[in-house]
Design a protein around this motif. Structure first.
Motif, PDB file in Angstrom:
ATOM      1  N   LEU A  17       0.820  -1.210   0.000  1.00 34.28           N
ATOM      2  CA  LEU A  17       0.000   0.000   0.000  1.00 34.28           C
ATOM      3  C   LEU A  17       0.855   1.262   0.000  1.00 34.28           C
ATOM      4  CD1 LEU A  17      -2.819  -1.129   2.465  1.00 34.28           C
ATOM      5  CD2 LEU A  17      -2.953  -0.915  -0.024  1.00 34.28           C
ATOM      6  N   MET A  50      -1.808   4.105  -1.240  1.00 34.15           N
ATOM      7  CA  MET A  50      -3.154   3.895  -0.674  1.00 34.15           C
ATOM      8  C   MET A  50      -3.064   3.626   0.824  1.00 34.15           C
ATOM      9  SD  MET A  50      -6.017   0.975  -1.654  1.00 34.15           S
ATOM     10  CE  MET A  50      -6.253   1.626  -3.318  1.00 34.15           C
ATOM     11  N   THR A  61      -8.511   2.813   3.435  1.00 34.56           N
ATOM     12  CA  THR A  61      -9.118   2.825   2.103  1.00 34.56           C
ATOM     13  C   THR A  61      -9.128   1.430   1.501  1.00 34.56           C
ATOM     14  OG1 THR A  61      -8.463   5.119   1.711  1.00 34.56           O
ATOM     15  CG2 THR A  61      -8.959   3.772  -0.219  1.00 34.56           C
ATOM     16  N   PHE A  62      -8.020   0.714   1.640  1.00 32.37           N
ATOM     17  CA  PHE A  62      -7.931  -0.639   1.099  1.00 32.37           C
ATOM     18  C   PHE A  62      -8.965  -1.569   1.740  1.00 32.37           C
ATOM     19  CE2 PHE A  62      -6.326  -4.971   1.639  1.00 32.37           C
ATOM     20  CZ  PHE A  62      -6.151  -5.349   0.310  1.00 32.37           C
TER      21      PHE A  62
END
Length: 363
Positions: free
Chosen positions: A110, A115, A119-120
């Motif tokens: 990530l 990211m 969010t993931f």
């Protein structure tokens, strides 16, 4: 992304105050941290296994051996976290060790993509309500003083650890001192048996959010649930999304506590969340006295939509005078979800060095 190696770092984190549960008292945390070095980025993970196999069969020494001997070699050829998870799945058990490897690899992946963890995973809110776990106290006055302090700090939910001989009276005292408006729950860590059902039913008088893992048998919880008005929450019994679905279908619980380390990682924790949401069962995020590294991942997980109950998402200073990453603070009853890439936190190099007891690099 190709893994070049993993650093296994043991650190010793003194607790601000001893933390007592039905299975023992902790004075410090022997923490195993992982730093995954890949061709794209570095990532951090934390193994939540305890020094002794008391909460589960895993312990820190064993986790370190499994990670270095089996898991790191198994994932060395993986180019994604999904591939790494498949590679680790062929080894039986050791969910906490697997979760630590997964966390480190996911953090690296990530960070490389820019990211955030939240969010993931699918986080839907920027903050999560802060709950706190209160260990078994030496006496009622000490317990009330501790609870009063946490409420003054802004915690919106109190969890009391209980065991035979320390259950009804401490709950009665907290309710009497702070009223029915304080969200209150209890955690037995499987300290009771089904023969204690009538005694546990006395807790129904106190309008608790839930009673967590009172028994050591998933099957016996089905029978106990029929005898209590207080909702039963399962913790140790829930080891995967499949087991969660079976427990819910059997009527063994009405609430589930999700700990990523217990179920083998944050990908499986999300699957447990999804199963519970599909069945209309509320979940909350449990804690294992993590440093800021593990806490960052937990806060992100707790921001998923099905986490409708406050979890054990406390500030760093709940347990540690200094945290290796963060620190996390309670603001207006909540803890903020990190927004940066990956976990959104990195360890303080100087503090980490001062706490380190050993370092091994596995390639």
């Amino acid at each position: 992304m190709k893994l070049e190696g993993v650093e296994l770092r043991r650190i010793r984190m003194p607790l601000r105050t001893p933390f007592r549960t039905s299975f023992g008292t902790e004075h410090e945390r022997d923490v195993l941290l992982l730093r995954a070095v890949t061709t794209e980025a570095e990532g951090w993970g934390e193994c939540v296994a305890m020094s002794e196999p008391l909460y589960s069969s895993e312990h820190v020494d064993g986790a370190a051996e499994v990670i270095s001997r089996f898991l790191v070699p198994a994932v060395s050829g993986a180019t994604s976290v999904a591939q790494a998870s498949v590679a680790m799945a062929r080894f039986k058990g050791h969910p906490m060790a697997k979760a630590a490897v997964e966390m480190a690899l996911l953090d690296a992946q990530l960070r490389a993509s820019g990211m955030s963890f939240g969010t993931f995973l699918g986080a839907v809110r920027p903050t999560v309500p802060a709950g706190v776990s209160v260990g078994i106290a030496s006496d009622i006055p000490s317990l009330l003083s501790t609870v009063e302090g946490f409420l003054a700090e802004g915690y919106v939910r109190i969890k009391l650890k209980i065991e035979p001989g320390w259950d009804v009276e401490p709950v009665r005292a907290v309710r009497g001192a702070f009223g029915d408006s304080v969200p209150l729950q209890v955690d037995a860590n499987a300290a009771y048996s089904l023969s204690d059902a009538r005694h546990l039913a006395r807790l129904d008088d106190f309008d608790l959010l839930l009673i967590e893992e009172p028994l050591d048998s998933l099957h016996d919880h089905v029978s106990l649930a029929r005898q209590l008005r207080t909702p039963i929450c399962l913790d140790e019994s829930i080891t995967s999304a499949r087991v969660a679905a079976e427990a819910i279908s059997a009527g063994a619980c009405q609430v589930v506590n999700i700990k990523a380390g217990r179920v083998g990682g944050y990908l499986e924790a999300r699957r447990v969340h999804d199963v519970c949401s599909a069945h209309g069962v509320p979940v909350w995020c449990g804690g294992m006295l993590e440093t800021g590294i593990g806490r960052a991942a937990n806060v992100a997980l707790a921001a998923l939509p099905g986490f409708v109950l406050p979890g054990d998402v406390s500030a760093s200073d709940r347990y540690f005078a200094e945290d290796v990453a963060g620190p996390f603070v309670v603001e207006e009853g909540s803890v903020r979800v990190p927004e940066g890439a990956g976990l959104g936190v990195v360890p303080d190099a100087g503090l980490l060095a001062s706490l380190t007891t050993s370092v091994v690099f596995v390639s």
